[in-house]
Design an enzyme around this catalytic site. Sequence first.
Site, PDB file in Angstrom:
ATOM      1  N   SER A 147       0.855  -1.198   0.000  1.00  0.00           N
ATOM      2  CA  SER A 147       0.000   0.000   0.000  1.00  0.00           C
ATOM      3  C   SER A 147       0.886   1.241   0.000  1.00  0.00           C
ATOM      4  CB  SER A 147      -0.861  -0.002   1.273  1.00  0.00           C
ATOM      5  OG  SER A 147      -1.512   1.232   1.451  1.00  0.00           O
ATOM      6  N   TYR A 160      -2.268  -0.160  10.718  1.00  0.00           N
ATOM      7  CA  TYR A 160      -2.393  -0.546   9.304  1.00  0.00           C
ATOM      8  C   TYR A 160      -1.076  -0.241   8.568  1.00  0.00           C
ATOM      9  CZ  TYR A 160      -4.201  -0.755   4.495  1.00  0.00           C
ATOM     10  OH  TYR A 160      -4.394  -1.075   3.168  1.00  0.00           O
ATOM     11  N   LYS A 164       1.484  -2.863   6.743  1.00  0.00           N
ATOM     12  CA  LYS A 164       1.830  -2.827   5.310  1.00  0.00           C
ATOM     13  C   LYS A 164       3.333  -2.640   5.109  1.00  0.00           C
ATOM     14  CE  LYS A 164      -2.112  -3.821   3.470  1.00  0.00           C
ATOM     15  NZ  LYS A 164      -2.296  -4.998   2.601  1.00  0.00           N
TER      16      LYS A 164
HETATM   17  N1  LIG Z   1      -8.749   0.070  -1.257  1.00  0.00           N
HETATM   18  C1  LIG Z   1      -7.616   0.735  -1.150  1.00  0.00           C
HETATM   19  O1  LIG Z   1      -7.581   1.970  -1.303  1.00  0.00           O
HETATM   20  C2  LIG Z   1      -6.330   0.002  -0.861  1.00  0.00           C
HETATM   21  C3  LIG Z   1      -5.141   0.723  -0.957  1.00  0.00           C
HETATM   22  C4  LIG Z   1      -3.934   0.080  -0.705  1.00  0.00           C
HETATM   23  C5  LIG Z   1      -3.923  -1.259  -0.377  1.00  0.00           C
HETATM   24  N2  LIG Z   1      -5.090  -1.939  -0.267  1.00  0.00           N
HETATM   25  C6  LIG Z   1      -5.004  -3.350   0.090  1.00  0.00           C
HETATM   26  O2  LIG Z   1      -5.566  -4.117  -0.964  1.00  0.00           O
HETATM   27  C7  LIG Z   1      -6.112  -5.332  -0.442  1.00  0.00           C
HETATM   28  C8  LIG Z   1      -7.550  -5.467  -0.866  1.00  0.00           C
HETATM   29  O3  LIG Z   1      -8.246  -4.308  -0.429  1.00  0.00           O
HETATM   30  P1  LIG Z   1      -9.743  -3.961  -0.880  1.00  0.00           P
HETATM   31  O4  LIG Z   1      -9.831  -2.486  -0.914  1.00  0.00           O
HETATM   32  O5  LIG Z   1     -10.136  -4.770  -2.046  1.00  0.00           O
HETATM   33  O6  LIG Z   1     -10.520  -4.447   0.453  1.00  0.00           O
HETATM   34  P2  LIG Z   1     -11.986  -5.022   0.670  1.00  0.00           P
HETATM   35  O7  LIG Z   1     -12.297  -4.812   2.121  1.00  0.00           O
HETATM   36  O8  LIG Z   1     -12.934  -4.470  -0.331  1.00  0.00           O
HETATM   37  O9  LIG Z   1     -11.788  -6.578   0.392  1.00  0.00           O
HETATM   38  C9  LIG Z   1     -10.977  -7.351   1.250  1.00  0.00           C
HETATM   39  C10 LIG Z   1     -11.429  -8.798   1.228  1.00  0.00           C
HETATM   40  O10 LIG Z   1     -10.577  -9.534   2.132  1.00  0.00           O
HETATM   41  C11 LIG Z   1     -11.377 -10.447   2.859  1.00  0.00           C
HETATM   42  N3  LIG Z   1     -10.724 -10.764   4.130  1.00  0.00           N
HETATM   43  C12 LIG Z   1     -10.576  -9.973   5.217  1.00  0.00           C
HETATM   44  N4  LIG Z   1      -9.960 -10.642   6.196  1.00  0.00           N
HETATM   45  C13 LIG Z   1      -9.703 -11.891   5.730  1.00  0.00           C
HETATM   46  C14 LIG Z   1      -9.097 -13.030   6.291  1.00  0.00           C
HETATM   47  N5  LIG Z   1      -8.630 -13.037   7.541  1.00  0.00           N
HETATM   48  N6  LIG Z   1      -8.981 -14.134   5.524  1.00  0.00           N
HETATM   49  C15 LIG Z   1      -9.471 -14.154   4.254  1.00  0.00           C
HETATM   50  N7  LIG Z   1     -10.071 -13.100   3.683  1.00  0.00           N
HETATM   51  C16 LIG Z   1     -10.183 -11.975   4.416  1.00  0.00           C
HETATM   52  C17 LIG Z   1     -12.715  -9.738   3.060  1.00  0.00           C
HETATM   53  O11 LIG Z   1     -13.755 -10.671   3.324  1.00  0.00           O
HETATM   54  C18 LIG Z   1     -12.875  -9.011   1.726  1.00  0.00           C
HETATM   55  O12 LIG Z   1     -13.586  -9.788   0.771  1.00  0.00           O
HETATM   56  C19 LIG Z   1      -5.912  -5.244   1.080  1.00  0.00           C
HETATM   57  O13 LIG Z   1      -4.727  -5.924   1.433  1.00  0.00           O
HETATM   58  C20 LIG Z   1      -5.769  -3.753   1.330  1.00  0.00           C
HETATM   59  O14 LIG Z   1      -5.072  -3.488   2.515  1.00  0.00           O
HETATM   60  C21 LIG Z   1      -6.301  -1.339  -0.512  1.00  0.00           C
END
Ligand SMILES: NC(=O)c1ccc[n+]([C@@H]2O[C@H](COP(=O)([O-])OP(=O)(O)OC[C@H]3O[C@@H](n4cnc5c(N)ncnc54)[C@H](O)[C@@H]3O)[C@@H](O)[C@H]2O)c1
Length: 265
Positions: A147, A160, A164
């Site tokens: 991230s 968080y 990361k």
């Molecule tokens: N959305 C953003 O702006 C952003 C930015 C940087 C990084 N990220 C990273 O990208 C990844 C995906 O993010 P997103 O925005 O799609 O999130 P999201 O919350 O929309 O989806 C995350 C998914 O992970 C699943 N999950 C959570 N805990 C879990 C566990 N213990 N075991 C299995 N599954 C689990 C949830 O059920 C969900 O379906 C994450 O690692 C997040 O930290 C997101």
Amino acid sequence: MGRVSGRSCIVTGAAQGIGRAIGEALLDEGADVCFADMNAEKVAAVAASNEGRASGAGGMVTHATVNVTDRAQVQAMIGHSVSVFGKIDVVFNNAGVNKPMNFLDATEENWNFIMGVNGLGCMIGMQEAAKQFIRQGGPGKIVNTASIASRQGFDNVAPYCASKWAVVSLTQSGARDLAKHDITVTGFAPGVVATEMWEEVDRDLMSIGASERPGQAMEEFSSEILKGRVAQPQDITGTTTFLASRDSDYMTGQIVMIDGGMTLV
Ligand SMILES: NC(=O)c1ccc[n+]([C@@H]2O[C@H](COP(=O)([O-])OP(=O)(O)OC[C@H]3O[C@@H](n4cnc5c(N)ncnc54)[C@H](O)[C@@H]3O)[C@@H](O)[C@H]2O)c1
């Protein structure tokens, strides 16, 4: 021929958001994909809705219910994928969580929850993927979701950010240890991506007094994006499919920023 034709992949956190988009983009270029998530019902529905997409491009689709913090469940997810596809070539450790708290209020519970999924979950996923690649005689690819929060510390999401940064160091440690088995470890770092995670973060930031109206936090946080807009999950997938493909075979230990020019490091 797609860039990942014939490659068998697992994507965690694939019931929605970035993980779902990663899986669908892999299917579009001919890969087999196991959509894995702890939300059993939703991930089953996502896999079912992608049956046609998979067969149209020459791949297969399956799904697994997994809590990435539980090693036995991660092993079962890998075992299931191998039983369906015959092998695994790429594992995306993408499942992640966030729960903003003001810096002085962040609790042990908040730390343990976030570090558990984002840090420990990533390490277990890497270890179990690597063991499977070694059993197969290599090679293999591990791709971790970092991230912009793994490049800078932000005040309302300290655990968080720490989790990361942990993903970056795990990527480097894994790359150093696993190169001898012909296994590469890379990662990518999204900026602000419009997913359900951000909708929840937005609500949480209002509830802790860090913002006043819906959408404010995202607007303020992303005002410096050089591309002038936040990302959609599909903005991420050109790079993630590249990281799953043979085109990235000479890359390891690296994190690719995909943030529209938000963090220039
Ligand atoms: N959305 C953003 O702006 C952003 C930015 C940087 C990084 N990220 C990273 O990208 C990844 C995906 O993010 P997103 O925005 O799609 O999130 P999201 O919350 O929309 O989806 C995350 C998914 O992970 C699943 N999950 C959570 N805990 C879990 C566990 N213990 N075991 C299995 N599954 C689990 C949830 O059920 C969900 O379906 C994450 O690692 C997040 O930290 C997101």
